[in-house]
Design an enzyme around this catalytic site. Structure first.
Site, short mmCIF file in Angstrom:
data_model
loop_
_atom_site.label_atom_id
_atom_site.label_comp_id
_atom_site.label_asym_id
_atom_site.label_seq_id
_atom_site.Cartn_x
_atom_site.Cartn_y
_atom_site.Cartn_z
N GLU A 172 0.56 -1.30 -0.18
CA GLU A 172 -0.13 -0.12 0.02
C GLU A 172 1.13 0.67 0.34
O GLU A 172 0.81 1.83 0.75
CB GLU A 172 -0.82 -0.38 1.38
CG GLU A 172 -1.89 -1.11 0.96
CD GLU A 172 -2.94 -0.71 2.04
OE1 GLU A 172 -2.85 -0.43 3.30
OE2 GLU A 172 -4.30 -1.76 2.07
N GLU A 209 -4.76 -8.61 -0.81
CA GLU A 209 -5.20 -7.96 1.02
C GLU A 209 -7.05 -7.49 0.65
O GLU A 209 -6.88 -7.03 -0.46
CB GLU A 209 -5.09 -6.86 1.52
CG GLU A 209 -3.20 -6.88 2.57
CD GLU A 209 -3.61 -5.93 3.06
OE1 GLU A 209 -4.62 -5.38 3.64
OE2 GLU A 209 -2.25 -5.40 3.19
#
Length: 489
Positions: free
Chosen positions: A220, A341
């Protein structure tokens, strides 16, 4: 077209918990290391079979950044539990700060040594591993984790005063932390160079590791000062000027020691929770790229923050959009795709929606997370598969029933259609046979067939009995194979 109906009851010793490890067929040339490679949109194993991953995240975010060999952490019993429940993938948080903790470019070999028992236990059970330089909000001093102390330079003028921080994920929006990311992308103080060197060290360690599925370069990534504008247009300039060049630098470092394993690029952080485009492009001469993407429905996030949530069924539309976008981005950058994820919630409706949508798009995944492990950087405290991390009998049963699914783990051909009903256990899978050197293997959920599974194969045959909740299928010819499994009522 042959029609073979096979009705199999679950073996009593399996329900009693006996473990019989299935050993995969030998490699065609007797020497190929089992690792995944990209073939078009798919990942394929050493036999040329398309592999669909259903896995879990294993990220210990506290020092020493590796789960301890205890019941609360990770032992052989955990690896057995994953295998028994059909999880054939794991995303391992091998953090940058663990690899080179003290000085730039200087490895602490004891860190990856501490990971090796986990890696060995997973490989012995044929569980594919994605090695992840996990980070959230850069470093502990900002309320996060991931970067080493030496790579955390407080920028001016912020260094003249106390750090202004905020809980995850709001800490990303603090000007100082955003500047830290911008300095990283700009390679100020050579930190990006050292990030790439740390990846070369890591890839050198794992280049020949059985059951590797490659390297997730950065979890991320935050865009920096312009981060909030990414909510408007997705930040195409950030990809062009920062993310793509940085990841290509790390890719080149990996390729100096490992020419083969998949290298995964992740989009900017907001792309996991909003309907935003991403802008990665192909890398000249590179055939083993991956697009590692996250899927967090805004309604689930709002619920986790105690805010009024919308209709949870709206997450179906959101998840469909994100799956379709990921496949499109993969095509545009010549990469395979993985939903690395999703979840991070105990909301079983949301979990069921995301898993069903992934099936319909034939998308592999890594659910967040296996155990809660006192996660300090999460938007939702309701995660993990256990009420008590140290007790494998304390499963969250409704949640587990959504995640443990009948599915094709390896397909000798091209997947075409996949459906699974977590309420009834009804499963249908169609594929076109190919030239793989091993049979199709399907995991049969131990949670969904009270009376045992009734298995029907149209266009092929079951070539083994139900062993460790797995069956093998061989095509009868060149026509599509359809496997149907229902409860034996």
């Amino acid at each position: 077209m042959a029609l073979v109906a096979v009705r199999l009851l679950l073996v009593a010793v399996l329900s009693a918990g006996a473990i019989v490890l299935v050993v995969g067929p030998a490699a065609a040339d007797g020497s190929a290391v089992p690792q995944l490679r990209r073939d078009g949109r798919w990942m394929v194993d050493q036999f040329g079979r398309v592999v669909l991953v259903h896995g879990l995240n294993l990220v210990w975010k506290h020092k020493p950044y590796v789960p301890p060999p205890t019941a609360q952490g990770f032992t052989d019993k955990d690896a057995e539990w994953l295998y028994d429940h059909g999880f054939n993938g794991a995303r391992l948080g091998t953090l940058w700060t663990g690899v080179t903790p003290d000085r730039p470019g200087v490895e602490d070999p004891s860190y990856l040594d501490r990971w090796q028992p986990v890696v060995n236990a997973l490989a012995e059970r044929r569980i594919w591993m994605q090695f992840d330089f996990h980070q959230d909000m850069w470093h502990e001093k900002y309320g996060g984790e991931g970067a080493p102390d030496w790579a955390t330079h407080r920028p001016e003028p912020f260094a003249r005063s106390a750090i202004a921080s905020a809980p995850f994920p709001m800490g990303y929006w603090m000007p100082e932390l955003s500047t830290v990311y911008d300095n990283f992308w700009a390679n100020k103080n050579g930190v990006l160079d050292q990030f790439a060197r740390a990846w070369a060290i890591t890839a050198n360690r794992y280049k020949d590791q059985p059951y590797s599925m490659g390297y997730d370069l950065m979890n991320e990534p935050w865009a920096g000062i312009e981060g909030m504008t990414c909510l408007i247009d997705g930040c195409p300039d950030t990809y062009r000027n920062e993310l793509q060049p940085a990841f290509e630098k790390a890719l080149r470092a990996v390729r100096t020691v490992d020419p083969n394993n998949i290298v995964w690029f992740e989009p900017q952080q907001f792309a996991g929770g909003q309907r935003l485009d991403t802008f990665f492009t192909p890398v000249d001469g590179e055939q083993n790229l991956g697009f590692s993407w996250h899927n967090y429905c805004p309604d689930v996030f709002a619920e986790s923050q105690g805010l009024p949530a919308g209709n949870m069924q709206g997450c179906r539309s959101f998840s469909t959009d994100r799956n379709q976008h990921a496949l499109d981005q993969g095509r545009r950058m010549n990469a395979t795709t993985l939903m690395s994820e999703w979840g991070a919630t105990d909301n079983t409706t949301a979990i069921g929606i995301d898993a069903d949508v992934a099936d319909r798009h034939l998308m592999g995944w890594m659910h967040w997370a296996y155990k809660k492990w006192g996660d300090p950087t999460t938007a939702d405290g309701d995660q993990g598969l256990f009420v008590d991390d140290s007790d494998l009998q304390s499963t969250k049963k409704d949640k587990l029933r959504r995640l443990v699914r009948t599915y094709p783990q390896a397909t000798a051909g091209i997947p075409k259609r996949l459906r699974f009903d977590t309420n009834t256990g009804d499963f249908t899978y169609t594929y076109e046979p190919g030239n793989a050197d091993a049979p199709t293997e399907i995991f049969v959920s131990p949670l969904h067939y009270k009376h045992g599974p009734a298995i029907t194969v149209d266009g092929g045959t079951v070539t083994n009995g139900l062993t460790d909740n797995r069956i093998q299928i061989t095509a009868s010819g060149n026509k599509p194979v359809t496997v149907t499994i229902k409860d034996h009522s």
